[in-house]
Design a protein around this motif. Structure first.
Motif, PDB file in Angstrom:
ATOM      1  N   UNK A  84     -41.107  13.129 -96.470  1.00  0.00           N
ATOM      2  CA  UNK A  84     -40.526  14.077 -97.407  1.00  0.00           C
ATOM      3  C   UNK A  84     -39.023  14.157 -97.382  1.00  0.00           C
ATOM      4  N   UNK A  85     -38.339  13.249 -96.685  1.00  0.00           N
ATOM      5  CA  UNK A  85     -36.881  13.290 -96.580  1.00  0.00           C
ATOM      6  C   UNK A  85     -36.237  12.426 -97.664  1.00  0.00           C
ATOM      7  N   UNK A  86     -35.113  12.903 -98.174  1.00  0.00           N
ATOM      8  CA  UNK A  86     -34.373  12.133 -99.168  1.00  0.00           C
ATOM      9  C   UNK A  86     -32.882  12.404 -98.987  1.00  0.00           C
ATOM     10  N   UNK A  87     -32.076  11.934 -99.910  1.00  0.00           N
ATOM     11  CA  UNK A  87     -30.633  12.167 -99.817  1.00  0.00           C
ATOM     12  C   UNK A  87     -30.031  12.302-101.203  1.00  0.00           C
TER      13      UNK A  87
ATOM     14  N   UNK B 210     -46.123  17.180-101.124  1.00  0.00           N
ATOM     15  CA  UNK B 210     -45.303  18.110-101.912  1.00  0.00           C
ATOM     16  C   UNK B 210     -45.285  17.742-103.396  1.00  0.00           C
ATOM     17  N   UNK B 211     -45.015  16.488-103.694  1.00  0.00           N
ATOM     18  CA  UNK B 211     -44.936  16.064-105.085  1.00  0.00           C
ATOM     19  C   UNK B 211     -46.255  16.183-105.822  1.00  0.00           C
ATOM     20  N   UNK B 212     -47.363  15.934-105.125  1.00  0.00           N
ATOM     21  CA  UNK B 212     -48.684  16.068-105.743  1.00  0.00           C
ATOM     22  C   UNK B 212     -48.922  17.501-106.186  1.00  0.00           C
ATOM     23  N   UNK B 213     -48.540  18.455-105.339  1.00  0.00           N
ATOM     24  CA  UNK B 213     -48.685  19.869-105.703  1.00  0.00           C
ATOM     25  C   UNK B 213     -47.773  20.233-106.869  1.00  0.00           C
TER      26      UNK B 213
ATOM     27  N   UNK C 251     -38.795  14.800-109.854  1.00  0.00           N
ATOM     28  CA  UNK C 251     -38.109  14.120-108.750  1.00  0.00           C
ATOM     29  C   UNK C 251     -38.636  14.703-107.459  1.00  0.00           C
ATOM     30  N   UNK C 252     -39.451  13.921-106.736  1.00  0.00           N
ATOM     31  CA  UNK C 252     -40.136  14.511-105.588  1.00  0.00           C
ATOM     32  C   UNK C 252     -40.666  13.412-104.668  1.00  0.00           C
ATOM     33  N   UNK C 253     -41.702  13.750-103.910  1.00  0.00           N
ATOM     34  CA  UNK C 253     -42.272  12.809-102.945  1.00  0.00           C
ATOM     35  C   UNK C 253     -43.323  11.902-103.564  1.00  0.00           C
ATOM     36  N   UNK C 254     -43.407  11.893-104.906  1.00  0.00           N
ATOM     37  CA  UNK C 254     -44.390  11.069-105.591  1.00  0.00           C
ATOM     38  C   UNK C 254     -45.644  11.865-105.904  1.00  0.00           C
ATOM     39  N   UNK C 255     -46.694  11.155-106.264  1.00  0.00           N
ATOM     40  CA  UNK C 255     -47.995  11.768-106.486  1.00  0.00           C
ATOM     41  C   UNK C 255     -49.060  10.875-105.866  1.00  0.00           C
ATOM     42  N   UNK C 256     -50.162  11.490-105.473  1.00  0.00           N
ATOM     43  CA  UNK C 256     -51.287  10.734-104.941  1.00  0.00           C
ATOM     44  C   UNK C 256     -52.430  10.781-105.948  1.00  0.00           C
ATOM     45  N   UNK C 257     -53.406   9.884-105.820  1.00  0.00           N
ATOM     46  CA  UNK C 257     -54.537   9.898-106.748  1.00  0.00           C
ATOM     47  C   UNK C 257     -55.223  11.260-106.742  1.00  0.00           C
ATOM     48  N   UNK C 258     -55.492  11.797-107.925  1.00  0.00           N
ATOM     49  CA  UNK C 258     -56.103  13.120-108.014  1.00  0.00           C
ATOM     50  C   UNK C 258     -56.739  13.304-109.380  1.00  0.00           C
ATOM     51  N   UNK C 259     -57.832  14.060-109.398  1.00  0.00           N
ATOM     52  CA  UNK C 259     -58.538  14.312-110.650  1.00  0.00           C
ATOM     53  C   UNK C 259     -57.689  15.096-111.651  1.00  0.00           C
TER      54      UNK C 259
END
Length: 387
Positions: free
Chosen positions: A200-203, A163-166, A131-139
């Motif tokens: 990066x904001x959520x509730x 953040x989510x990608x990390x 549960x985070x900011x998602x993920x971006x394309x990455x190897x």
């Protein structure tokens, strides 16, 4: 299972250069979750929505020298760890010394510190929700390893914050040859629930909605359920919506892992403060306590939270710090324990059993009080001895 600890959002947005993605995200199967019916209680609860507090954990001290921005990475030195030097960066971002950047052993200090280079387990057959900011394309996200469900309310399905990608990379990065990076459980399957906007904001409502989707998913996928939830966000005070949702997940057999927070305070944040959540504090490479890590009675374990080399936006890598990044090390370790248990007994362990195994394979770090480290740092090489 008694382990309350602060679970604050150790949100350390580690910047690196934002280059363009060099490969498509063919392995991220958007829309593969079963279509869910809207929970009518969402409308009823919307008026109770409140923001989730995010604590930024800048990794360096910043100054200006001759018009250039200079970032000084702040960590102690030791005889076997290279010293960070001043690094001038143009265009923002920060990096450790170039010597450390080129040092494969240092890049993966967390892997060796937790015995992850000496275990046969990879998380095969285990499903983890992030549960985070998602993920971006990455190897690091190998084919078929990641599914995305965007419940954030923004149109962008992928991670625009980093953040989510990390987090997902640390937990389940598959470590392709030449990348210089290793994930904790490189063969897990990750269901990534994007719960934040592009800043990066959520509730609390989004967290509750994500957990409800997880429970719905498990009802229709009993043979391969989501077994672990990593939530590297948090609240400074108790929240009934978040508590009820996560307790329902725990009661259904799901392990919940959250970070302790970045206040350096003797106060546990939420949801890690709940006694059914595994709360994770942070360590430095020197095995000292991460200087921003929350601590106190109920802290479960510690994991690396400083000088972490992790996947970043633009198919790149950056150095991150914060207890947010300690949590996926423990979530990944839980996945290894579940794989080992399933291979031996033919079934997934209960959350209580996972916690018991984590406790048995953990060692207290020298010169650290119990309130700083809980039961200590888990060692994956010991899993077979206690399963």
């Amino acid at each position: 299972m008694r382990r309350k600890i602060f679970a604050f959002v150790s949100l350390s947005l580690l910047c690196s250069s934002f280059c363009f993605a060099q490969r498509s995200l063919k392995d991220m199967n958007r829309g593969t979750f079963p279509r869910q019916n809207r929970n009518t209680s969402e409308e009823e609860l919307r008026e109770k929505a409140r923001p989730v507090n995010i604590i930024n954990a800048p990794g360096v001290r910043q100054t200006t020298v001759n018009g250039n921005t200079v970032y000084i990475y702040d960590r102690p030195t030791s005889s076997n760890i290279p010293v960070y030097h001043q690094v001038t960066v143009s265009g923002g971002g920060y990096n450790p010394s170039f010597a450390d950047q080129a040092n494969p052993q240092f890049k993966n200090w967390a892997i060796s510190a937790m015995g992850l280079d000496n275990t046969p387990y990879t998380g095969t057959g285990i499903v983890v929700a992030v549960l985070d900011s998602g993920v971006s394309p990455h190897e690091q996200f190998c084919e078929g390893a990641v599914d995305i469900l965007n419940i954030s309310g923004v149109n962008n399905d992928f991670d625009a914050y980093g953040h989510g990608t990390a987090i997902a990379g640390i937990l389940g990065g598959c470590g392709p040859e030449g990348s210089g990076f290793s994930g904790v459980a490189p063969r897990v399957k990750m269901k990534v629930y994007k719960i934040t906007d592009d800043q990066g904001s959520t509730n609390n409502i989004n967290i509750g909605k994500a957990v409800q989707r997880i429970l719905d998913y498990n009802r229709t996928n009993p043979s391969a359920p989501i077994s672990i939830i990593n939530v590297s966000y948090g609240l400074s005070t108790d929240d009934e919506i978040v508590k009820r949702a996560l307790k329902a997940a725990y009661d259904s057999g799901i392990v919940i892992v959250a970070p302790s927070g970045n206040d350096h305070a003797d106060k546990l944040a939420y949801p890690a403060a709940y006694d059914f959540v595994i709360a994770v504090g942070g360590l430095r490479p020197t095995r000292q306590i991460f200087d921003m890590s929350n601590y106190g009675a109920g802290l479960s374990f510690v994991a690396p939270a400083s000088a972490i080399y992790a996947p970043a936006l633009g198919n790149s890598y950056s150095w991150v710090r914060g207890t947010s990044f300690a949590a996926p090390y423990i979530s990944g370790m839980a996945a290894l324990i579940m794989e080992a248990h399933k291979k031996k007994y033919g079934s997934l362990p209960t959350p209580q059993r996972v916690y018991e195994v984590l406790a048995k394979i953990s060692s207290a770090q020298p010169n650290l009080l119990p309130q700083w480290q809980g039961l200590g740092l888990p060692d994956a090489s010991k899993i077979d001895k206690v399963i």
